[in-house]
Write a protein that holds these residues in place. Structure first.
Motif, PDB file in Angstrom:
ATOM      1  N   ALA A  43      -9.037  -6.509  13.368  1.00 19.20           N
ATOM      2  CA  ALA A  43      -8.286  -7.607  12.760  1.00 19.20           C
ATOM      3  C   ALA A  43      -6.895  -7.141  12.307  1.00 19.20           C
ATOM      4  N   LEU A  44      -6.829  -5.997  11.650  1.00 17.79           N
ATOM      5  CA  LEU A  44      -5.528  -5.489  11.205  1.00 17.79           C
ATOM      6  C   LEU A  44      -4.624  -5.161  12.393  1.00 17.79           C
ATOM      7  N   ASN A  45      -5.190  -4.603  13.446  1.00 21.65           N
ATOM      8  CA  ASN A  45      -4.385  -4.292  14.626  1.00 21.65           C
ATOM      9  C   ASN A  45      -3.888  -5.554  15.317  1.00 21.65           C
ATOM     10  N   ILE A  46      -4.683  -6.602  15.340  1.00 19.67           N
ATOM     11  CA  ILE A  46      -4.236  -7.864  15.930  1.00 19.67           C
ATOM     12  C   ILE A  46      -3.096  -8.443  15.118  1.00 19.67           C
ATOM     13  N   VAL A  47      -3.218  -8.400  13.794  1.00 22.10           N
ATOM     14  CA  VAL A  47      -2.152  -8.920  12.932  1.00 22.10           C
ATOM     15  C   VAL A  47      -0.855  -8.152  13.160  1.00 22.10           C
ATOM     16  N   VAL A  48      -0.948  -6.839  13.238  1.00 20.87           N
ATOM     17  CA  VAL A  48       0.245  -6.020  13.493  1.00 20.87           C
ATOM     18  C   VAL A  48       0.782  -6.295  14.893  1.00 20.87           C
ATOM     19  N   GLY A  49      -0.111  -6.488  15.856  1.00 23.30           N
ATOM     20  CA  GLY A  49       0.302  -6.786  17.219  1.00 23.30           C
ATOM     21  C   GLY A  49       1.030  -8.114  17.344  1.00 23.30           C
ATOM     22  N   LEU A  50       0.713  -9.046  16.450  1.00 27.15           N
ATOM     23  CA  LEU A  50       1.389 -10.342  16.449  1.00 27.15           C
ATOM     24  C   LEU A  50       2.723 -10.306  15.698  1.00 27.15           C
ATOM     25  N   GLY A  51       3.023  -9.177  15.107  1.00 28.00           N
ATOM     26  CA  GLY A  51       4.317  -9.013  14.456  1.00 28.00           C
ATOM     27  C   GLY A  51       4.349  -9.369  12.983  1.00 28.00           C
ATOM     28  N   VAL A  52       3.203  -9.569  12.373  1.00 29.82           N
ATOM     29  CA  VAL A  52       3.148  -9.871  10.944  1.00 29.82           C
ATOM     30  C   VAL A  52       3.256  -8.563  10.183  1.00 29.82           C
ATOM     31  N   GLU A  53       4.076  -8.555   9.147  1.00 30.06           N
ATOM     32  CA  GLU A  53       4.239  -7.336   8.360  1.00 30.06           C
ATOM     33  C   GLU A  53       3.084  -7.202   7.375  1.00 30.06           C
ATOM     34  N   VAL A  54       2.368  -6.108   7.481  1.00 27.72           N
ATOM     35  CA  VAL A  54       1.224  -5.838   6.615  1.00 27.72           C
ATOM     36  C   VAL A  54       1.677  -4.860   5.541  1.00 27.72           C
ATOM     37  N   PRO A  55       1.477  -5.210   4.259  1.00 31.83           N
ATOM     38  CA  PRO A  55       1.903  -4.292   3.203  1.00 31.83           C
ATOM     39  C   PRO A  55       1.059  -3.024   3.184  1.00 31.83           C
ATOM     40  N   SER A  56       1.675  -1.954   2.751  1.00 33.93           N
ATOM     41  CA  SER A  56       0.990  -0.672   2.663  1.00 33.93           C
ATOM     42  C   SER A  56       0.036  -0.673   1.470  1.00 33.93           C
ATOM     43  N   PRO A  57      -1.125  -0.059   1.600  1.00 32.61           N
ATOM     44  CA  PRO A  57      -2.033   0.061   0.453  1.00 32.61           C
ATOM     45  C   PRO A  57      -1.414   0.880  -0.689  1.00 32.61           C
ATOM     46  N   LEU A  58      -0.425   1.685  -0.364  1.00 30.45           N
ATOM     47  CA  LEU A  58       0.239   2.480  -1.387  1.00 30.45           C
ATOM     48  C   LEU A  58       0.935   1.586  -2.418  1.00 30.45           C
ATOM     49  N   GLU A  59       1.410   0.423  -2.002  1.00 28.57           N
ATOM     50  CA  GLU A  59       2.055  -0.504  -2.943  1.00 28.57           C
ATOM     51  C   GLU A  59       1.073  -0.963  -4.016  1.00 28.57           C
ATOM     52  N   LEU A  60      -0.176  -1.249  -3.638  1.00 22.33           N
ATOM     53  CA  LEU A  60      -1.189  -1.649  -4.614  1.00 22.33           C
ATOM     54  C   LEU A  60      -1.476  -0.509  -5.582  1.00 22.33           C
ATOM     55  N   ILE A  61      -1.531   0.706  -5.083  1.00 22.60           N
ATOM     56  CA  ILE A  61      -1.775   1.858  -5.945  1.00 22.60           C
ATOM     57  C   ILE A  61      -0.619   2.035  -6.931  1.00 22.60           C
ATOM     58  N   LYS A  62       0.620   1.817  -6.467  1.00 18.76           N
ATOM     59  CA  LYS A  62       1.774   1.915  -7.361  1.00 18.76           C
ATOM     60  C   LYS A  62       1.708   0.864  -8.464  1.00 18.76           C
ATOM     61  N   ILE A  63       1.276  -0.344  -8.121  1.00 18.06           N
ATOM     62  CA  ILE A  63       1.183  -1.422  -9.114  1.00 18.06           C
ATOM     63  C   ILE A  63       0.110  -1.080 -10.151  1.00 18.06           C
ATOM     64  N   ILE A  64      -1.012  -0.538  -9.701  1.00 21.87           N
ATOM     65  CA  ILE A  64      -2.114  -0.243 -10.621  1.00 21.87           C
ATOM     66  C   ILE A  64      -1.758   0.915 -11.547  1.00 21.87           C
ATOM     67  N   TYR A  65      -1.207   1.989 -10.992  1.00 24.35           N
ATOM     68  CA  TYR A  65      -0.955   3.194 -11.784  1.00 24.35           C
ATOM     69  C   TYR A  65       0.437   3.223 -12.399  1.00 24.35           C
ATOM     70  N   GLY A  66       1.290   2.280 -12.082  1.00 24.09           N
ATOM     71  CA  GLY A  66       2.636   2.247 -12.624  1.00 24.09           C
ATOM     72  C   GLY A  66       2.686   2.255 -14.139  1.00 24.09           C
ATOM     73  N   PRO A  67       1.949   1.362 -14.812  1.00 20.43           N
ATOM     74  CA  PRO A  67       1.983   1.350 -16.284  1.00 20.43           C
ATOM     75  C   PRO A  67       1.399   2.622 -16.912  1.00 20.43           C
ATOM     76  N   ILE A  68       0.487   3.275 -16.246  1.00 23.70           N
ATOM     77  CA  ILE A  68      -0.138   4.469 -16.818  1.00 23.70           C
ATOM     78  C   ILE A  68       0.821   5.646 -16.807  1.00 23.70           C
ATOM     79  N   VAL A  69       1.614   5.759 -15.768  1.00 23.26           N
ATOM     80  CA  VAL A  69       2.516   6.887 -15.601  1.00 23.26           C
ATOM     81  C   VAL A  69       3.703   6.795 -16.540  1.00 23.26           C
ATOM     82  N   ARG A  70       4.160   5.616 -16.839  1.00 24.13           N
ATOM     83  CA  ARG A  70       5.371   5.441 -17.672  1.00 24.13           C
ATOM     84  C   ARG A  70       5.132   5.699 -19.106  1.00 24.13           C
TER      85      ARG A  70
END
Length: 70
Positions: A43-70
């Protein structure tokens, strides 16, 4: 469109190679895990093959741990 067909063909080839062995060995849990991961990957490969931009899982990790690090 060709990329989607190619992705589906590769997914079907993987199924035809691996599923009979899992069924023969009666590995139900492994078959479920294999199915879920393969469907998610296809499913993810089909979405990428159709040209839809898929966000990186790293962005979710940054959102979760952002307040803890600061």
């Amino acid at each position: 469109m060709w990329s989607v067909l190619l992705i589906l063909a590769v997914g079907m080839a993987i199924i035809m190679i691996d599923v009979p062995t899992l069924r023969r060995n009666k590995s139900r849990k492994e078959l479920w895990a294999f199915s879920v991961l393969l469907i998610g990957g296809v499913a993810l490969n089909i979405v990428v093959g159709l040209g839809v931009e898929v966000p990186s899982p790293l962005e979710l990790i940054k959102i979760i741990y952002g307040p803890i690090v600061r």
